[in-house]
Design a protein around this motif. Structure first.
Motif, PDB file in Angstrom:
ATOM      1  N   PRO A   4       0.834  -1.195   0.000  1.00  0.00           N
ATOM      2  CA  PRO A   4       0.000   0.000   0.000  1.00  0.00           C
ATOM      3  C   PRO A   4       0.881   1.261   0.000  1.00  0.00           C
ATOM      4  O   PRO A   4       1.930   1.283   0.618  1.00  0.00           O
ATOM      5  CB  PRO A   4      -0.803  -0.078   1.286  1.00  0.00           C
ATOM      6  N   ARG A   5       0.413   2.240  -0.675  1.00  0.00           N
ATOM      7  CA  ARG A   5       1.167   3.484  -0.769  1.00  0.00           C
ATOM      8  C   ARG A   5       1.014   4.285   0.520  1.00  0.00           C
ATOM      9  O   ARG A   5      -0.056   4.339   1.112  1.00  0.00           O
ATOM     10  CB  ARG A   5       0.649   4.318  -1.920  1.00  0.00           C
ATOM     11  N   LYS A   6       2.084   4.895   0.933  1.00  0.00           N
ATOM     12  CA  LYS A   6       2.041   5.720   2.123  1.00  0.00           C
ATOM     13  C   LYS A   6       1.543   7.109   1.740  1.00  0.00           C
ATOM     14  O   LYS A   6       1.974   7.687   0.752  1.00  0.00           O
ATOM     15  CB  LYS A   6       3.430   5.833   2.751  1.00  0.00           C
ATOM     16  N   ARG A   7       0.644   7.622   2.551  1.00  0.00           N
ATOM     17  CA  ARG A   7       0.129   8.967   2.307  1.00  0.00           C
ATOM     18  C   ARG A   7       1.024   9.977   3.007  1.00  0.00           C
ATOM     19  O   ARG A   7       1.486   9.762   4.109  1.00  0.00           O
ATOM     20  CB  ARG A   7      -1.283   9.108   2.837  1.00  0.00           C
ATOM     21  N   ARG A   8       1.185  11.070   2.362  1.00  0.00           N
ATOM     22  CA  ARG A   8       2.007  12.134   2.937  1.00  0.00           C
ATOM     23  C   ARG A   8       1.111  13.098   3.708  1.00  0.00           C
ATOM     24  O   ARG A   8       0.202  13.698   3.138  1.00  0.00           O
ATOM     25  CB  ARG A   8       2.744  12.877   1.847  1.00  0.00           C
ATOM     26  N   PRO A   9       1.358  13.278   4.979  1.00  0.00           N
ATOM     27  CA  PRO A   9       0.499  14.151   5.783  1.00  0.00           C
ATOM     28  C   PRO A   9       0.793  15.645   5.594  1.00  0.00           C
ATOM     29  O   PRO A   9      -0.019  16.479   5.963  1.00  0.00           O
ATOM     30  CB  PRO A   9       0.791  13.721   7.217  1.00  0.00           C
ATOM     31  N   ALA A  12      -1.878  17.919   3.618  1.00  0.00           N
ATOM     32  CA  ALA A  12      -3.113  18.049   4.379  1.00  0.00           C
ATOM     33  C   ALA A  12      -2.908  18.972   5.582  1.00  0.00           C
ATOM     34  O   ALA A  12      -3.776  19.794   5.912  1.00  0.00           O
ATOM     35  CB  ALA A  12      -3.610  16.679   4.832  1.00  0.00           C
TER      36      ALA A  12
END
Length: 186
Positions: A4-9, A12
């Protein structure tokens, strides 16, 4: 299977921070807007008296003395209007014809000295669409209504009360007849 791809916080968080900052600026301006308005009014010679709740306090008709002039060719207009104003509580010690060279085309002209601004404002509800004319400082204490060609009668009491209320104003109680229409009397 793929990972799964990591989301960049960070994007946001930047967006959230920008919204919080914008909200803070808007609220700061809303809260301090009244302070700026009060400061401007205090420095102005045209400041008005206000009661609790921010309403403009207009003088009671019993505290208002004025002269009624007739600038039309209709005989007795100033006299009958003066009597109507007296029935509504105003003090009208004199009425007469306006100068022969004065012709008021509209409903009326309310001419007032610098200390009679609030009284003139009160009269404007009795003479809807009347033109208000500020006089120079030498006319202190002067309040005159010059009836014009389009004048037929005073506004009804209910209409006056609704207009005063709609303008976020109130009329001083009858017991306050000693209060003048001067902003400095507040």
């Amino acid at each position: 299977m793929s990972e799964p791809r990591k989301r960049r916080p960070l994007p946001a968080l930047i967006c959230l921070l920008a919204l919080v900052l914008l909200t803070a600026v808007v609220w700061w301006r809303v809260v301090h807007r009244d302070d700026a308005t009060r400061a401007k009014a205090a420095g102005s010679s045209k400041a008005t008296c206000t009661a609790q709740g921010g309403k403009t306090v207009l003088p009671n008709p019993a505290a208002v003395t004025l002269t009624v002039l007739n600038s039309t060719q209709r005989a007795g207009l100033a006299r009958t209007t003066a009597q109507s104003l007296q029935q509504r509580g105003f003090k009208v010690p004199s009425y007469t014809n306006d100068a022969p060279t004065v012709h008021v085309a509209g409903v009326a002209e309310i001419r007032y000295g610098p200390d009679q601004k609030l009284a003139a404002q009160l009269l404007s509800y009795y003479f809807p669409t009347a033109k208000q004319v500020a006089l120079d400082s030498a006319a202190t204490g002067k309040l005159v209504v010059s009836l014009g060609a389009k004048f037929s009668k005073l506004a009804a009491v209910g209409t006056v009360n609704a207009a005063v209320s709609g303008a976020n104003a109130t009329v001083a109680p009858p017991s306050a007849t000693t209060v003048t229409a001067s902003p400095s009397a507040c």
